[in-house]
Design an enzyme around this catalytic site. Structure first.
Site, PDB file in Angstrom:
ATOM      1  NE  ARG A 164      62.411  25.432 -41.156  1.00  0.00           N
ATOM      2  CZ  ARG A 164      63.731  25.622 -41.205  1.00  0.00           C
ATOM      3  NH1 ARG A 164      64.551  24.769 -41.435  1.00  0.00           N
ATOM      4  NH2 ARG A 164      64.292  26.740 -41.245  1.00  0.00           N
ATOM      5  CB  SER A 241      60.562  31.257 -41.525  1.00  0.00           C
ATOM      6  OG  SER A 241      61.894  31.705 -41.586  1.00  0.00           O
ATOM      7  CD  GLU A 345      58.762  26.901 -39.868  1.00  0.00           C
ATOM      8  OE1 GLU A 345      59.776  26.179 -39.813  1.00  0.00           O
ATOM      9  OE2 GLU A 345      58.136  27.809 -39.450  1.00  0.00           O
TER      10      GLU A 345
HETATM   11  N1  EPU Z   1      65.314  38.275 -48.838  1.00  0.00           N
HETATM   12  C1  EPU Z   1      64.526  39.263 -49.195  1.00  0.00           C
HETATM   13  N2  EPU Z   1      64.000  40.050 -48.285  1.00  0.00           N
HETATM   14  C2  EPU Z   1      64.194  40.062 -47.022  1.00  0.00           C
HETATM   15  C3  EPU Z   1      65.076  38.998 -46.408  1.00  0.00           C
HETATM   16  C4  EPU Z   1      65.493  37.956 -47.406  1.00  0.00           C
HETATM   17  O1  EPU Z   1      64.207  39.550 -50.600  1.00  0.00           O
HETATM   18  O2  EPU Z   1      63.555  41.034 -46.182  1.00  0.00           O
HETATM   19  C5  EPU Z   1      65.894  37.378 -49.569  1.00  0.00           C
HETATM   20  C6  EPU Z   1      67.245  37.639 -49.901  1.00  0.00           C
HETATM   21  O3  EPU Z   1      67.411  37.354 -51.329  1.00  0.00           O
HETATM   22  C7  EPU Z   1      67.909  36.449 -49.010  1.00  0.00           C
HETATM   23  C8  EPU Z   1      66.994  35.562 -49.138  1.00  0.00           C
HETATM   24  O4  EPU Z   1      65.654  36.085 -49.145  1.00  0.00           O
HETATM   25  O5  EPU Z   1      69.040  36.110 -49.753  1.00  0.00           O
HETATM   26  C9  EPU Z   1      67.098  34.344 -48.081  1.00  0.00           C
HETATM   27  O6  EPU Z   1      67.030  34.979 -46.682  1.00  0.00           O
HETATM   28  P1  EPU Z   1      67.497  34.260 -45.635  1.00  0.00           P
HETATM   29  O7  EPU Z   1      68.976  33.979 -45.731  1.00  0.00           O
HETATM   30  O8  EPU Z   1      67.401  35.178 -44.416  1.00  0.00           O
HETATM   31  O9  EPU Z   1      66.992  32.740 -45.274  1.00  0.00           O
HETATM   32  P2  EPU Z   1      65.452  32.654 -45.355  1.00  0.00           P
HETATM   33  O10 EPU Z   1      65.238  31.771 -46.453  1.00  0.00           O
HETATM   34  O11 EPU Z   1      64.454  33.728 -45.364  1.00  0.00           O
HETATM   35  C10 EPU Z   1      65.474  30.355 -44.019  1.00  0.00           C
HETATM   36  C11 EPU Z   1      64.866  29.899 -42.742  1.00  0.00           C
HETATM   37  C12 EPU Z   1      65.361  30.463 -41.388  1.00  0.00           C
HETATM   38  C13 EPU Z   1      66.959  30.371 -41.221  1.00  0.00           C
HETATM   39  C14 EPU Z   1      67.555  30.980 -42.527  1.00  0.00           C
HETATM   40  C15 EPU Z   1      68.993  30.875 -42.503  1.00  0.00           C
HETATM   41  C16 EPU Z   1      62.974  28.649 -43.756  1.00  0.00           C
HETATM   42  C17 EPU Z   1      61.609  28.908 -43.944  1.00  0.00           C
HETATM   43  N3  EPU Z   1      63.440  29.729 -43.152  1.00  0.00           N
HETATM   44  O12 EPU Z   1      65.161  31.769 -44.072  1.00  0.00           O
HETATM   45  O13 EPU Z   1      64.651  29.803 -40.595  1.00  0.00           O
HETATM   46  O14 EPU Z   1      67.088  30.858 -40.102  1.00  0.00           O
HETATM   47  O15 EPU Z   1      66.965  30.425 -43.776  1.00  0.00           O
HETATM   48  O16 EPU Z   1      69.228  29.705 -42.670  1.00  0.00           O
HETATM   49  O17 EPU Z   1      63.576  27.722 -44.375  1.00  0.00           O
HETATM   50  C18 EPU Z   1      62.550  29.464 -39.367  1.00  0.00           C
HETATM   51  O18 EPU Z   1      62.355  28.491 -39.926  1.00  0.00           O
HETATM   52  O19 EPU Z   1      61.485  29.882 -38.492  1.00  0.00           O
HETATM   53  C19 EPU Z   1      63.777  30.239 -39.592  1.00  0.00           C
HETATM   54  C20 EPU Z   1      64.147  31.472 -39.175  1.00  0.00           C
END
Ligand code: EPU
Length: 353
Positions: A164, A241, A345
């Site tokens: 990022r 995010s 972010e």
């Molecule tokens: N989780 C929770 N609660 C929730 C949602 C998720 O505890 O409400 C935990 C779960 O353990 C889950 C983990 O968070 O396994 C990761 O969640 P997710 O796979 O949705 O990914 P993220 O880390 O929350 C990142 C990116 C997103 C991208 C997704 C998928 C960042 C800051 N965000 O989200 O990017 O779409 O992975 O690859 O790196 C963005 O940057 O705006 C964005 C949406």
């Protein structure tokens, strides 16, 4: 085209932000560069606006010139073997470009489906999702360098991509004009690298599916998290995010293990995604959740998405000040629970967290 006192709320996915003192719509590269040069010459602050999907703008608006990037155009500019180089103007909408690549049989960005915003923003924060990020496909970025007052071309190394982040993030030096991506002529996707996506597709990590299958599955996953813009889904009135996922070194890992055990019991484990140098990335969404913020938690009219704790939303009627108050509450709660300082972010304009 010039306009006075345009309200920026209409140009951000959060539907937040006050007026711009001056608003310029630039539809050619020459207009774009001329507008920035003119503003720089007058010492006028400049805000470059693309799709507005990663911006949080002050309720007071922007006391300078907002330049809305509306340059369009996509062309094949070379490549070799089965690799095709595609140059795309900064103002092209990202997802329609991804959709065209998928239907034209060009692989490399199919997992980046459903992301709002425009092409010019993708190198800035090294847009990534579901196991791909644009640093894997970007060949070069053409930009106007406001320090050197010259057009420059940065190759992939010069972009200095990390999670990022890039040379373009956190400073106003470069105005991105176009981006060239190296895509592979193929009916099949790149190997699926994200466990949640592989599961949804019913394949193992490392296997390939068709480009369309990859795109459709990513769109479904994103919709389920409120991460596809949809007027009927108030959870999608967000900047995606709101915080980056923290990357921890050895000492921080040990400290988080201690805090997690203390708070959630000796068997609790926090999510870990390996990074270079023995570091791990953990999940901001998980930390927010376990710090006690449930999906849908509201502070005044601002609300955590009901589908994902990492998105802060304006379901309607919020002001930027409300969203910031919620962001501070979340950041403070995670700090108190786990000793981790979450970092925003999206780009903040005229405000600090
Ligand atoms: N989780 C929770 N609660 C929730 C949602 C998720 O505890 O409400 C935990 C779960 O353990 C889950 C983990 O968070 O396994 C990761 O969640 P997710 O796979 O949705 O990914 P993220 O880390 O929350 C990142 C990116 C997103 C991208 C997704 C998928 C960042 C800051 N965000 O989200 O990017 O779409 O992975 O690859 O790196 C963005 O940057 O705006 C964005 C949406």
């Amino acid at each position: 085209m010039f306009a006075e006192e345009v309200n920026l709320a209409g140009y951000t996915t959060l539907r937040l932000g006050g007026p711009a003192r001056r608003f310029v719509e630039a539809t050619t590269e020459a207009e774009l560069v001329a507008a920035v040069r003119a503003a720089d010459g007058e010492g006028e602050p400049v805000l470059v606006l693309g799709g507005g999907s990663n911006l949080v703008v002050s309720d007071d608006g922007f006391p300078g010139t907002v330049i809305h990037i509306g340059t369009r155009g996509t062309e094949r500019v070379g490549g070799e073997g089965d690799t095709v180089h595609v140059r795309v103007q900064a103002g092209e909408d990202w997802d329609p470009f991804v959709a065209r690549c998928v239907s034209d049989g060009l692989a490399g960005i199919e997992c980046l489906s459903g992301i709002p915003g425009r092409v010019g923003a993708t190198p800035i924060q090294n847009v990534g999702a579901y196991g791909q990020d644009v640093s894997e496909t970007i060949v070069e970025v053409r930009a106007y360098d406001r320090e050197a007052r010259a057009l420059v071309t940065l190759d992939r190394d010069a972009c200095r991509f990390t999670y990022r982040h890039s040379v373009f993030k956190g400073n106003d030096r470069y105005l991105v004009l176009d981006v060239t991506y190296a895509l592979r002529e193929a009916e099949e996707s790149q190997p699926v690298a994200y466990a949640e996506l592989a599961k949804r597709l019913g394949v193992g990590v490392g296997e390939r599916v068709t480009l369309k299958e990859a795109r459709d599955a990513v769109l479904e996953l994103r919709r389920g998290k409120g991460m596809v813009l949809d007027a009927a889904d108030p959870d999608s009135r967000s900047a995606g995010s709101f915080f980056t996922n923290p990357i921890l070194d050895g000492g921080q890992i040990a400290e988080l293990e201690r805090r997690v055990a203390e708070r959630l019991g000796p068997d609790a484990r926090f999510p870990r995604y390996p990074e270079s140098g023995g570091r791990v990335k953990t999940s901001a969404a998980w930390l927010i959740d376990r710090a006690g913020f449930a999906k849908g938690h509201a502070l005044g009219p601002a609300r955590i998405s009901t589908k994902h704790t990492l998105a802060l939303t304006n379901p309607g009627g919020a002001r930027t000040a409300d969203l910031l108050a919620l962001a501070r509450e979340v950041r403070g709660g995670v700090r108190a629970a786990f000793g981790i300082e979450l970092v925003n972010e999206p780009v903040l304009v005229g405000i600090t967290l």
